[in-house]
Write a protein that holds these residues in place. Structure first.
Motif, PDB file in Angstrom:
ATOM      1  N   SER A 255       0.831  -1.214   0.000  1.00 54.37           N
ATOM      2  CA  SER A 255       0.000   0.000   0.000  1.00 54.37           C
ATOM      3  C   SER A 255       0.859   1.255   0.000  1.00 54.37           C
ATOM      4  CB  SER A 255      -0.932   0.012   1.219  1.00 54.37           C
ATOM      5  OG  SER A 255      -1.905  -1.005   1.126  1.00 54.37           O
ATOM      6  N   ALA A 256       1.915   1.265   0.811  1.00 55.34           N
ATOM      7  CA  ALA A 256       2.793   2.430   0.867  1.00 55.34           C
ATOM      8  C   ALA A 256       3.474   2.668  -0.479  1.00 55.34           C
ATOM      9  CB  ALA A 256       3.842   2.240   1.964  1.00 55.34           C
ATOM     10  N   SER A 274      -2.778   0.193   6.364  1.00 59.50           N
ATOM     11  CA  SER A 274      -2.714   0.740   5.005  1.00 59.50           C
ATOM     12  C   SER A 274      -3.098   2.215   4.978  1.00 59.50           C
ATOM     13  CB  SER A 274      -3.612  -0.066   4.063  1.00 59.50           C
ATOM     14  OG  SER A 274      -2.956  -1.263   3.669  1.00 59.50           O
ATOM     15  N   ALA A 277      -0.069   3.875   5.940  1.00 58.97           N
ATOM     16  CA  ALA A 277       0.878   3.771   4.831  1.00 58.97           C
ATOM     17  C   ALA A 277       0.607   4.819   3.759  1.00 58.97           C
ATOM     18  CB  ALA A 277       0.809   2.371   4.224  1.00 58.97           C
ATOM     19  N   THR A 278      -0.660   5.049   3.450  1.00 54.62           N
ATOM     20  CA  THR A 278      -0.969   6.058   2.423  1.00 54.62           C
ATOM     21  C   THR A 278      -0.680   7.467   2.929  1.00 54.62           C
ATOM     22  OG1 THR A 278      -3.325   6.264   3.032  1.00 54.62           O
ATOM     23  CG2 THR A 278      -2.741   4.556   1.435  1.00 54.62           C
ATOM     24  N   VAL A 280       1.754   8.195   5.092  1.00 56.38           N
ATOM     25  CA  VAL A 280       3.213   8.313   5.025  1.00 56.38           C
ATOM     26  C   VAL A 280       3.642   8.626   3.594  1.00 56.38           C
ATOM     27  CG1 VAL A 280       5.354   6.987   5.171  1.00 56.38           C
ATOM     28  CG2 VAL A 280       3.713   6.891   7.042  1.00 56.38           C
ATOM     29  N   ALA A 281       3.072   7.918   2.628  1.00 56.91           N
ATOM     30  CA  ALA A 281       3.424   8.148   1.233  1.00 56.91           C
ATOM     31  C   ALA A 281       3.092   9.570   0.804  1.00 56.91           C
ATOM     32  CB  ALA A 281       2.701   7.141   0.335  1.00 56.91           C
TER      33      ALA A 281
END
Length: 288
Positions: A255-256, A274, A277-278, A280-281
């Motif tokens: 996901s990241a 997730s 994770a998104t 962080v991205a």
């Protein structure tokens, strides 16, 4: 969030989803007795509704509700049985204010779910399983997730043969895009999904993930559904490869990376990791 080539998010969605500023997270609810990922633990209607609301509480942007397993070798389900399974869940989620996607191959189920308030139709066959699906999507105007697949649940493993999986999947998705346009589906309705695990082996899946930018050149947002899939068993701790729920950390890692590549959404069973994770991205990308 845009696709890897900067394509805008699909049009017929609430502004909150169009302007999230990050890749969206779609939580999965399988109202089936035979799902590969959860062993049918959400098959009871009340339990499925409770789980779906839990995913919303965790922050899922969308909840994808399905009533027919599409894993390799899965037995087909009649549209009538599928609707019996999923419509109470769809209705409860809509009443709770959730954005609902219906995971179905059947046009009649798609229409019934949209009539109940679903805003997205997620069709793993890309419109090949039911000749009425594309016309139904055109008539309802909802977002349509067009997934790549070869064959059916019974035959797709035999068709996982490619010279260059990315080039061939892109070409086959382009053909299906043309079919949606011919059926009257507006371009802005369509999201593309490379169909990880659907007529693909592990090497094919990794190649598609590594080259998402090439799929983005088709000009439509992308959805990635890697969560708990068998190919992730090759990267988890020894002894856990055959346990789908042991693949959640690896799913969040995908996901990241997919979010950093600019995909529109990731489809996952475990939302919290997730979603982080998104985020962080998005933060990473914002500081480049």
């Amino acid at each position: 969030m845009s696709s890897p080539d900067g394509t805008a998010a699909p049009g017929p969605l609430p502004d909150a989803l169009r302007d999230a500023g990050r890749t969206l997270v779609m939580g999965v609810v399988n109202v089936t007795p035979d799902s590969f990922s959860d062993g049918g633990q959400w098959f009871d209607t009340d339990v499925a509704v409770a789980h779906a609301k839990h995913l919303l509480a965790q922050g899922a942007d969308i909840v994808d509700v399905g009533g027919e397993s599409t894993r390799p070798g899965a037995a087909p389900v009649t549209p009538e049985e599928e609707r019996r399974r999923i419509l109470p869940v769809v209705e409860a989620l809509v009443e709770a204010g959730g954005v609902v996607s219906v995971d179905t191959l059947h046009a009649a189920t798609a229409r019934a779910a949209v009539d109940a308030g679903a805003l997205i139709v997620n069709d793993v066959s890309g419109g090949t399983a039911d000749p009425e699906m594309l016309a139904t999507v055109a008539q309802t105007g909802v977002v349509y997730i067009l997934q790549h697949r070869r064959g059916t649940a019974a035959t797709m493993n035999e068709l996982a043969v490619y010279d260059d999986v990315v080039t061939e999947v892109r070409a086959e998705l382009a053909e299906r895009l043309a079919a949606t346009a011919a059926a009257g589906v507006r371009e802005e309705q369509v999201v593309l999904d490379p169909g990880l695990g659907f007529a693909k082996n592990a090497e094919h899946n990794w190649a598609l993930l590594a080259r998402l930018d090439e799929l983005g050149r088709l000009g439509r947002p992308l959805l990635v559904g890697a969560s708990r899939k068998r190919f992730l068993g090759g990267v988890v701790a020894p002894g856990l490869a055959d346990q789908p729920m042991a693949r959640d950390a690896a799913s969040a890692a995908v996901s990241a990376l997919a979010a950093a590549a600019g995909v529109w959404a990731v489809r996952v069973h475990e939302v919290t990791a997730s979603l982080d994770a998104t985020r962080v991205a998005a933060a990473w990308t914002a500081h480049r």
